[in-house]
Write an enzyme that holds these catalytic residues in place. Structure first.
Site, PDB file in Angstrom:
ATOM      1  N   ARG A 125       3.008   6.008  -3.242  1.00 16.91           N
ATOM      2  CA  ARG A 125       4.176   6.809  -3.640  1.00 16.91           C
ATOM      3  C   ARG A 125       4.434   6.694  -5.136  1.00 16.91           C
ATOM      4  O   ARG A 125       4.872   7.652  -5.782  1.00 16.91           O
ATOM      5  CB  ARG A 125       5.399   6.370  -2.822  1.00 16.91           C
ATOM      6  CG  ARG A 125       5.320   6.870  -1.362  1.00 16.91           C
ATOM      7  CD  ARG A 125       6.110   5.976  -0.442  1.00 16.91           C
ATOM      8  NE  ARG A 125       6.208   6.482   0.917  1.00 16.91           N
ATOM      9  CZ  ARG A 125       5.280   6.298   1.875  1.00 16.91           C
ATOM     10  NH1 ARG A 125       4.172   5.637   1.615  1.00 16.91           N
ATOM     11  NH2 ARG A 125       5.472   6.777   3.102  1.00 16.91           N
ATOM     12  N   LYS A 127      -4.803   5.951  14.572  1.00 19.01           N
ATOM     13  CA  LYS A 127      -4.909   5.242  13.289  1.00 19.01           C
ATOM     14  C   LYS A 127      -6.377   5.275  12.825  1.00 19.01           C
ATOM     15  O   LYS A 127      -7.160   6.061  13.344  1.00 19.01           O
ATOM     16  CB  LYS A 127      -4.395   3.803  13.432  1.00 19.01           C
ATOM     17  CG  LYS A 127      -2.907   3.725  13.731  1.00 19.01           C
ATOM     18  CD  LYS A 127      -2.086   4.247  12.572  1.00 19.01           C
ATOM     19  CE  LYS A 127      -0.602   4.285  12.891  1.00 19.01           C
ATOM     20  NZ  LYS A 127       0.167   5.015  11.880  1.00 19.01           N
ATOM     21  N   GLN A 154       4.577   9.132   7.210  1.00 17.27           N
ATOM     22  CA  GLN A 154       3.680  10.031   6.473  1.00 17.27           C
ATOM     23  C   GLN A 154       4.135  11.471   6.640  1.00 17.27           C
ATOM     24  O   GLN A 154       4.179  12.242   5.684  1.00 17.27           O
ATOM     25  CB  GLN A 154       2.241   9.861   6.968  1.00 17.27           C
ATOM     26  CG  GLN A 154       1.673   8.483   6.625  1.00 17.27           C
ATOM     27  CD  GLN A 154       0.275   8.260   7.131  1.00 17.27           C
ATOM     28  OE1 GLN A 154      -0.251   9.047   7.917  1.00 17.27           O
ATOM     29  NE2 GLN A 154      -0.341   7.174   6.705  1.00 17.27           N
ATOM     30  N   SER A 197       6.961   8.983  12.153  1.00 17.57           N
ATOM     31  CA  SER A 197       5.878   8.853  11.179  1.00 17.57           C
ATOM     32  C   SER A 197       6.407   9.037   9.769  1.00 17.57           C
ATOM     33  O   SER A 197       6.904  10.104   9.407  1.00 17.57           O
ATOM     34  CB  SER A 197       4.785   9.891  11.461  1.00 17.57           C
ATOM     35  OG  SER A 197       3.961  10.023  10.328  1.00 17.57           O
ATOM     36  N   ASP A 250       1.561  -1.201  11.888  1.00 20.74           N
ATOM     37  CA  ASP A 250       0.279  -1.642  11.331  1.00 20.74           C
ATOM     38  C   ASP A 250      -0.037  -3.106  11.664  1.00 20.74           C
ATOM     39  O   ASP A 250      -1.158  -3.566  11.450  1.00 20.74           O
ATOM     40  CB  ASP A 250       0.275  -1.454   9.808  1.00 20.74           C
ATOM     41  CG  ASP A 250       0.270   0.024   9.429  1.00 20.74           C
ATOM     42  OD1 ASP A 250      -0.122   0.859  10.272  1.00 20.74           O
ATOM     43  OD2 ASP A 250       0.653   0.340   8.293  1.00 20.74           O
ATOM     44  N   ARG A 272      -7.823  -3.118   9.303  1.00 17.44           N
ATOM     45  CA  ARG A 272      -6.896  -4.049   9.963  1.00 17.44           C
ATOM     46  C   ARG A 272      -7.546  -4.720  11.182  1.00 17.44           C
ATOM     47  O   ARG A 272      -7.171  -5.820  11.568  1.00 17.44           O
ATOM     48  CB  ARG A 272      -5.591  -3.346  10.334  1.00 17.44           C
ATOM     49  CG  ARG A 272      -4.852  -2.842   9.100  1.00 17.44           C
ATOM     50  CD  ARG A 272      -3.387  -2.613   9.308  1.00 17.44           C
ATOM     51  NE  ARG A 272      -2.865  -1.739   8.273  1.00 17.44           N
ATOM     52  CZ  ARG A 272      -2.514  -2.125   7.040  1.00 17.44           C
ATOM     53  NH1 ARG A 272      -2.636  -3.385   6.690  1.00 17.44           N
ATOM     54  NH2 ARG A 272      -2.063  -1.261   6.156  1.00 17.44           N
ATOM     55  N   ARG A 323      -6.667   1.976  17.881  1.00 17.53           N
ATOM     56  CA  ARG A 323      -6.415   0.532  17.808  1.00 17.53           C
ATOM     57  C   ARG A 323      -6.053  -0.087  19.149  1.00 17.53           C
ATOM     58  O   ARG A 323      -6.119  -1.313  19.278  1.00 17.53           O
ATOM     59  CB  ARG A 323      -5.345   0.228  16.746  1.00 17.53           C
ATOM     60  CG  ARG A 323      -5.896   0.388  15.342  1.00 17.53           C
ATOM     61  CD  ARG A 323      -4.936  -0.062  14.269  1.00 17.53           C
ATOM     62  NE  ARG A 323      -5.544   0.131  12.951  1.00 17.53           N
ATOM     63  CZ  ARG A 323      -4.868   0.262  11.814  1.00 17.53           C
ATOM     64  NH1 ARG A 323      -3.548   0.212  11.829  1.00 17.53           N
ATOM     65  NH2 ARG A 323      -5.500   0.430  10.673  1.00 17.53           N
ATOM     66  N   LYS A 383       0.838  -1.214   0.000  1.00 17.62           N
ATOM     67  CA  LYS A 383       0.000   0.000   0.000  1.00 17.62           C
ATOM     68  C   LYS A 383       0.868   1.258   0.000  1.00 17.62           C
ATOM     69  O   LYS A 383       0.654   2.166  -0.797  1.00 17.62           O
ATOM     70  CB  LYS A 383      -0.927  -0.033   1.227  1.00 17.62           C
ATOM     71  CG  LYS A 383      -1.838   1.174   1.346  1.00 17.62           C
ATOM     72  CD  LYS A 383      -3.091   0.846   2.114  1.00 17.62           C
ATOM     73  CE  LYS A 383      -2.903   0.928   3.617  1.00 17.62           C
ATOM     74  NZ  LYS A 383      -2.793   2.312   4.119  1.00 17.62           N
ATOM     75  N   SER A 384       1.853   1.308   0.886  1.00 16.77           N
ATOM     76  CA  SER A 384       2.695   2.513   0.979  1.00 16.77           C
ATOM     77  C   SER A 384       3.413   2.777  -0.337  1.00 16.77           C
ATOM     78  O   SER A 384       3.500   3.920  -0.804  1.00 16.77           O
ATOM     79  CB  SER A 384       3.743   2.334   2.084  1.00 16.77           C
ATOM     80  OG  SER A 384       3.119   2.249   3.331  1.00 16.77           O
TER      81      SER A 384
HETATM   82  C1  S3P Z   1       2.334   4.824   6.249  1.00 14.62           C
HETATM   83  C2  S3P Z   1       2.902   5.142   7.434  1.00 14.62           C
HETATM   84  C3  S3P Z   1       2.356   4.723   8.743  1.00 14.62           C
HETATM   85  C4  S3P Z   1       1.385   3.558   8.587  1.00 14.62           C
HETATM   86  C5  S3P Z   1       0.414   3.780   7.472  1.00 14.62           C
HETATM   87  C6  S3P Z   1       1.163   3.947   6.161  1.00 14.62           C
HETATM   88  C7  S3P Z   1       2.952   5.330   5.002  1.00 14.62           C
HETATM   89  O1  S3P Z   1       1.646   5.811   9.317  1.00 14.62           O
HETATM   90  O2  S3P Z   1       0.692   3.348   9.783  1.00 14.62           O
HETATM   91  O3  S3P Z   1      -0.465   2.682   7.353  1.00 14.62           O
HETATM   92  O4  S3P Z   1       2.607   4.850   3.904  1.00 14.62           O
HETATM   93  O5  S3P Z   1       3.787   6.249   5.095  1.00 14.62           O
HETATM   94  P1  S3P Z   1       2.422   6.937  10.188  1.00 14.62           P
HETATM   95  O6  S3P Z   1       3.352   7.613   9.282  1.00 14.62           O
HETATM   96  O7  S3P Z   1       1.342   7.857  10.679  1.00 14.62           O
HETATM   97  O8  S3P Z   1       3.071   6.179  11.292  1.00 14.62           O
END
Ligand code: S3P
Length: 426
Positions: A24, A340, A167, A165, A313, A386, A344, A19-20
């Protein structure tokens, strides 16, 4: 869906893309020059929200057969002002990374999302982007959606990350592509580094050394062909299910094994899990391999500190697994779980209690005593993909039937979850 009283799991599976990395891939392809081809893209709702946002800014993205996607990049400065809101749906990665890109654009745009997104904090991104010069408005001083961003000329910053993080880190990295001076980011604990790896391949001027990242602006990024490895966060559900059901053995092919994501393997190893990594290789800068996992008798572990961002996750399914471990598992330093898709800590603790687990809630985690024979129960997913998947796995080992509300939320990250699960039940 009722899966109680199954005998074992067996077979070979291949999962859709991470997914990540899928998010990107769409973002960097969109703002690069030329056509990019993305293979094994994750056709989950979250990644499709990212596709939708870039289409609304004029990027031609075609979804082809076999989960492949073609993106006609418009260049760093080619995005068009959207005439509608950008709707990120349920996706935290879409909104936070997109905020970084929008901070560098010469237009104003507004981001909205679903009910869960509207409760998730954005000031962790708003604050550094404001330091860089972006004008950001939103509920509670830019903390919650709807968020409006007026981009423009940005300056580089030196930023010490207050939370681990990826993100937030990625939002700053993406904004730095538009800043007139260098940006330096320092992380206390290393979070997933897919943005750093992919940006380098696209021609970005980025250097990452241990927990420090330096980024300079470039004139252009250049299109790439990207293969997205299988998602280890999705593989985790099957790895844990196989590990706790007697007689089970499963081969999961082509899984992403980036060390910033493999905390689940460290935990399984410490628990005395039985698994091997086969066919290890590197594709598009990302480690990848096959995971062969078998049932084994597991023991409790302590999980905390720098391990947490490497398995954040996976904590819901690790908690389910811990109910089958001999001894006391402690999960701590996991405050981030509260922000999240659901809280969670609470979702896991309340649902595992309903199934008869010996579990205690902590301010930053949980304590689980095992092994316990779980019993079927009414499970609330809290519309969190999840949680729905972790408790579908829990139902496999529970006595009696389990009912989980809104199972369709698995489509956020893993639309094939139930089909694959059915295919390996023997
Ligand atoms: C992600 C970073 C994580 C993760 C999320 C995906 C990403 O979040 O929990 O499912 O793709 O950069 P955080 O950056 O808030 O930890």
């Amino acid at each position: 869906m009722n899966f109680n009283n199954i005998s074992r799991l067996r077979g070979e599976v291949k999962l859709l893309g991470d997914k990540s990395i899928s998010h990107r891939a769409i973002m960097l392809s969109s703002i690069s020059n030329g056509n990019s081809y993305i293979e094994n893209f994750l056709m989950g709702k979250d990644c499709l929200s990212t596709v939708d946002c870039f289409r609304r800014m004029g990027v031609d993205i075609s979804i082809e057969k076999n989960n492949n996607v073609k993106v006609k990049g418009v260049g760093l400065r080619g995005l068009k002002s959207p005439y509608e809101y950008l709707d990120v749906g349920n996706s935290g990665t879409t909104i936070r990374l997109l905020m970084g890109i929008l901070a560098g654009q010469n237009f104003k745009s507004t981001l909205v999302g679903d009910k869960s997104i509207s409760k998730r904090p954005m000031n962790r991104v708003t604050n550094p982007l404001r330091d860089m010069g972006a004008i950001i408005q939103g509920r509670d001083d830019g903390n919650f959606t709807p968020i409006t961003i007026e981009g423009g000329s940005l300056r580089g910053i030196e930023y010490n990350m207050p939370v681990a993080s990826a993100q937030v880190k990625s939002a700053i990295i993406l904004a730095s592509l538009y800043a007139d001076s260098k940006t330096k980011i320092t992380e206390a604990s290393k979070s997933r580094n897919h943005t750093e790896i992919m940006l380098k391949a696209f021609g970005g001027d980025i250097k990452a050394d241990k927990n420090e990242i330096l980024i300079n602006k470039v004139e252009n990024l250049y299109s790439q062909d990207i293969y997205v490895p299988g998602d280890i966060s999705s593989a985790a559900f099957f790895m844990c299910a196989t590990s706790m059901i007697k007689g089970s053995e499963l081969l999961i092919k082509d899984v992403g094994l980036n060390p910033t994501r493999t905390g689940i393997l460290d935990v399984l190893e410490k628990m005395n899990g039985n698994f091997e990594i086969l066919n290890k290789r590197i594709i598009c800068g990302e480690e990848i391999g096959d995971i062969l996992v078998r049932y084994s008798k597991l023991k409790a572990v302590e999980i905390g500190g720098e391990l947490i961002p490497r398995l954040i996750d996976e904590i819901p399914i690790i908690a389910v697994l811990a109910t089958q471990c001999e001894g006391t598992t402690i999960i701590k330093d996991a405050n981030e779980l509260k922000v999240k898709e659901s809280n969670r800590i609470k979702s896991v603790v309340s649902n595992l209690k309903a199934m008869g687990a010996k579990i205690e809630e902590l301010e930053d985690g949980m304590i689980i005593k095992g092994p316990t024979k779980l019993k079927g129960a009414y499970i609330e997913s809290f519309d969190d993909h999840r949680i729905a998947m972790a408790f579908s796995v829990a139902s496999l080992i529970a006595d009696g039937s389990t009912h989980i509300d809104n199972l369709s939320c698995v489509n956020i990250s893993f639309p094939q979850f139930f089909d694959i699960l059915k295919s390996i039940i023997r």
